[in-house]
Design an enzyme around this catalytic site. Structure first.
Site, mmCIF file in Angstrom:
data_model
loop_
_atom_site.group_PDB
_atom_site.id
_atom_site.type_symbol
_atom_site.label_atom_id
_atom_site.label_comp_id
_atom_site.label_asym_id
_atom_site.label_seq_id
_atom_site.Cartn_x
_atom_site.Cartn_y
_atom_site.Cartn_z
ATOM 1 N N LEU A 403 48.541 27.090 33.706
ATOM 2 C CA LEU A 403 49.765 27.488 34.404
ATOM 3 C C LEU A 403 49.964 28.995 34.410
ATOM 4 O O LEU A 403 50.570 29.545 35.317
ATOM 5 C CB LEU A 403 50.986 26.823 33.743
ATOM 6 C CG LEU A 403 51.046 25.296 33.812
ATOM 7 C CD1 LEU A 403 52.239 24.790 33.006
ATOM 8 C CD2 LEU A 403 51.140 24.823 35.252
ATOM 9 N N GLY A 404 49.482 29.672 33.391
ATOM 10 C CA GLY A 404 49.659 31.120 33.312
ATOM 11 C C GLY A 404 48.997 31.667 32.068
ATOM 12 O O GLY A 404 48.652 30.938 31.134
ATOM 13 N N GLY A 407 50.055 38.101 27.263
ATOM 14 C CA GLY A 407 49.599 38.788 26.070
ATOM 15 C C GLY A 407 49.617 37.926 24.832
ATOM 16 O O GLY A 407 48.877 38.165 23.890
ATOM 17 N N GLN A 408 50.476 36.866 24.795
ATOM 18 C CA GLN A 408 50.571 36.043 23.598
ATOM 19 C C GLN A 408 49.736 34.780 23.673
ATOM 20 O O GLN A 408 49.553 34.102 22.676
ATOM 21 C CB GLN A 408 52.033 35.676 23.339
ATOM 22 C CG GLN A 408 52.914 36.882 23.056
ATOM 23 C CD GLN A 408 54.339 36.476 22.754
ATOM 24 O OE1 GLN A 408 54.626 35.330 22.447
ATOM 25 N NE2 GLN A 408 55.243 37.424 22.862
ATOM 26 N N GLY A 409 49.226 34.415 24.852
ATOM 27 C CA GLY A 409 48.407 33.212 24.943
ATOM 28 C C GLY A 409 48.363 32.656 26.353
ATOM 29 O O GLY A 409 48.805 33.290 27.312
ATOM 30 N N VAL A 411 49.060 29.114 28.893
ATOM 31 C CA VAL A 411 49.874 27.907 29.010
ATOM 32 C C VAL A 411 49.165 26.918 29.933
ATOM 33 O O VAL A 411 48.726 27.284 31.027
ATOM 34 C CB VAL A 411 51.286 28.231 29.557
ATOM 35 C CG1 VAL A 411 52.127 26.957 29.651
ATOM 36 C CG2 VAL A 411 51.978 29.255 28.666
ATOM 37 N N ASP A 522 63.538 40.311 25.226
ATOM 38 C CA ASP A 522 62.575 40.493 26.320
ATOM 39 C C ASP A 522 63.066 39.768 27.576
ATOM 40 O O ASP A 522 62.343 38.983 28.186
ATOM 41 C CB ASP A 522 61.193 39.987 25.917
ATOM 42 C CG ASP A 522 60.081 40.539 26.818
ATOM 43 O OD1 ASP A 522 60.356 41.513 27.557
ATOM 44 O OD2 ASP A 522 58.966 40.010 26.805
#
Length: 712
Positions: A403-404, A407-409, A411, A522
């Site tokens: 899905l996307g 920077g953090q991982g 999905v 954020d």
């Protein structure tokens, strides 16, 4: 029948083991390692296969290394020659010298663009940092006309002429990470105080520089073994710095090598992993990286991963016994083979259990248990998903389910056995700092119960990287709806106003109604998801902070997104609830104008920051000229003006002058209800002493208008 099946399995195992000793493959591998046929070094740099310096010594032309007359190895990418300083097969990395970007530096102007598109190389997001130095320097990393990273350095006049490589803390030098799968970039260098305006003098141009650099190299140059700062490296005297590129062999090359027998899909000594480019990629290719398995060492591209002591202790003897039994006793060892197979399954089951326990501890399971049992947070029991369940739900994390990626991982979309659709966030491998951030997201999301906040269903900590399981939100992000409009679904004024109200309500809940006040930290349009009815869902709490009721702020390292970052927070490092209000004000301006928070399509005179562009338009009485056409056509002028005033107040430079999110929510709800109770809404939002013409509202004296709301 069972005995026949075991016999067939036996012979398949024997054929597989014998295939590893194919004399023709060994001869070919030996030829590749023969220094007379394929030189293994250029100067003091080792050139391992699949790289090579002669035809027949490399597996593909893109991995050819040119050794010039000075014994300097060069890697040619799209016509640009880069000096190679190191090649690692085990890490799948290559280190090259990369040019530094200079601006206003005594004729040393340079902004070289090196495009890695169409090659099996990519800038390593784990090992490289983006660094900018120089006084009052705003450096942005640009890709496809959009900012994908950057940082800002504040000027310290006592050290304004210090160009020595030193620790980058934001004074005269700053640094940040780079996005994943970066292939090409450009750099813009601007002065922080270079803005234009009445009464402002054009500042003198200052020398500025920016560059990607290997973080380990930077640390070694900055800090000596004694821990003192070294002062022998002046960036103005350098033309390049080392940069680390991740590499692999092209998928088509790998498949051809498998077909001719140089690789095996069932090797016991090494693994090969296909790395697919992001779905929106146009100039990137799928590559393959090979690694020796745990307990083995060597070059997997030559099939030279040899057994180590750990593997022999955990099961290598099983294979040895199977070979001896197969050669010596054949069918007579069938019962022994059955016993060994059962023993292997027991060992494998116990090994997997130990592995899951180790992953659970490494991924913060003990830290999560400590948080839940400390009594400092009150959350319901977090559901722990089994790794097999999520692996099956996502079709083994198929790239088509992606899905996307951020920077953090990454999905993935998944479906549980009961038919429920979920979103699985697969985090990157975590260090100690990011581990606490991950557990922080689990704890915070577990405390939130609001219809406009994405719901956390559970997590999985027994895999190599931790996993978070959310409810599936099907209609993408607010950013996609704003900046990639569809004719099938026009983004109406009513939808914009409703989404703004829902997001404001969610933030108001986090600030003042949750059991523990939470600062999001954020807020931006890409972190606002849209469900099947296009209702807003606030997401991504990885950097959020929970605070005590009597706490007014948190002091942290500055984190956030360019274009949405509260300037007061940037200066003081103290994040308050009013910092979220500022970021929400930027989202309001996006909804009004349909433009991005930072855009390089606007000229410097118009300002690339949307906030500056919006406030300048208000001061010049030309707000109507920057409004989105849908807003101008569908929205009532009174409503548009009130939302613009609200956004202006949210974007006040001083946090104390901004309204609270509870007040913002009340104002937006009043505007939405203004069709039914127009007079009360007008009395509620616009002070009675202000007399404005609804047909000429863009020329209102903005400095006299203020948004007021009862804070009861």
């Amino acid at each position: 029948m069972a005995a026949i099946q075991l016999v067939l399995v036996y012979f398949q195992v024997m054929l597989l083991l014998w295939s590893f000793d194919d004399p023709s493959l060994i001869a070919e591998a030996q030829a590749m390692e023969n220094p007379e046929i394929c030189p293994s070094a250029c100067g003091n740099v080792s050139i391992p296969y699949p790289f090579g310096m002669r035809e027949g010594c490399y597996c593909d032309e893109s991995l050819e290394i040119h050794c010039n007359s000075s014994n300097i190895p060069l890697l040619s990418i799209n016509g640009t020659d880069l000096v190679v300083t190191d090649i690692s097969v085990g890490d799948s990395t290559i280190t090259v010298n990369f040019p530094i970007v200079f601006a206003n530096c005594d004729g040393k102007e340079r902004n070289t663009v090196v495009d890695l598109g169409g090659s099996p190389f990519v800038f390593s997001s784990d090992l490289n940092n983006f660094i900018a130095s120089g006084c009052d320097n705003l450096a942005l990393l640009i890709q496809n006309q959009s900012a994908v990273g950057g940082c800002m350095s504040i000027c310290d006049h006592e050290r304004s002429n210090n160009y020595l490589l030193s620790s980058c803390s934001g004074i005269n030098c700053c640094q940040t990470s780079i996005p994943s799968y970066l292939k090409v970039y450009n750099v813009t260098l601007e002065g922080v105080n270079d803005g234009k305006g009445p009464g402002k003098k054009q500042p003198a141009k200052k020398c500025r520089h920016a560059y990607l650099v290997d973080g380990n190299w930077m640390d070694n140059r900055v800090y000596g073994w004694s821990g003192s700062i070294m002062t022998s490296y002046d960036i103005r005297d350098m033309d390049h710095v080392p940069v680390v590129l991740d590499w692999g062999i092209e998928l088509r090359v790998y498949e051809s090598l498998v077909n001719i027998g140089l690789f095996s899909n069932t090797s016991n000594t090494y693994n090969c992993q296909v790395l697919n480019p992001p779905p929106d990629s146009t100039s990137q290719m799928a590559t393959v990286q090979c690694f020796c398995k745990a307990g083995f060492a060597g070059n997997p591209y030559l099939g030279h991963c040899e057994e180590g002591r750990d593997y022999m202790e955990h099961g290598g003897h099983v294979r040895a016994k199977m070979v001896v039994i197969g050669i010596g006793v054949g069918f007579g060892a069938l019962f022994l083979l059955i016993g060994l197979w059962q023993l292997y399954k027991v060992f494998k089951r116990r090994r997997n259990e130990r592995l899951r326990e180790r992953y659970f501890k490494r991924n913060g399971g003990l830290l999560l248990q400590e948080q839940l049992s400390s009594g400092e947070v009150h959350v319901e029991k977090v559901k722990l998903f089994a790794s097999k369940e999520l692996d099956k739900a996502t079709d083994h994390y198929n790239v088509n389910r992606m899905l996307g990626q951020g920077g953090q991982g990454t999905v993935y979309k998944g479906m549980l056995a009961d038919g429920k659709i979920i979103a699985v966030k697969k985090s990157k491998i975590l260090d100690e700092g990011n581990l606490r951030q991950f557990i922080n997201e689990v704890v915070i999301l577990s405390q939130i119960n609001h219809r406009n906040v994405v719901k956390l269903l559970g997590c999985c900590l027994e895999t190599e990287v931790p996993l978070l399981v959310y409810e599936f939100i099907p209609n993408g992000t607010l950013s996609q709806l704003l900046h990639s409009p569809s004719d099938e679904l026009p983004f109406t004024w009513e939808m914009r106003l409703r989404i703004a109200t829902e997001v404001a309500g969610a933030l108001s809940y986090l600030h003042s109604a949750a059991s523990i006040p939470i600062y999001h930290r954020d807020v931006k349009s890409t972190n606002i998801l849209l469900d099947d009815k296009y209702r807003a869902k606030v997401a991504d709490f990885g950097t959020s902070k929970s605070v005590t009721i009597d706490q007014t702020h948190v002091t942290t390292l500055v984190q956030g997104t360019f274009g949405y970052l509260d300037p007061e927070y940037f200066q003081s490092s103290q994040f308050t609830d009013k910092s979220d209000v500022y970021s929400f004000g930027v989202v309001l301006v996006e909804l009004l104008t349909g433009q991005k928070a930072v855009s390089f399509c606007r000229s410097e005179d118009e300002a690339r920051s949307l906030v500056t562009y919006f406030l300048m338009s208000i001061e010049d009485n030309r707000l109507s000229g920057i409004l989105d056409p849908q807003v101008k056509v569908q929205g009532r002028k009174e409503d548009i003006m009130m939302v613009a005033v609200l956004a202006k107040n949210c974007l006040s430079m001083k946090g104390k002058e901004r309204p609270a999110m509870k007040e913002v929510t009340m104002v937006l709800e009043g505007i939405r209800n203004s069709h039914e109770c127009q007079k009360s809404a007008k009395d509620f939002i616009i002070p009675q002493e202000i007399d404005y013409d609804a047909n000429d509202f863009m020329e209102v004296p903005w400095h006299l208008v203020s948004v007021t709301a009862d804070s009861d």
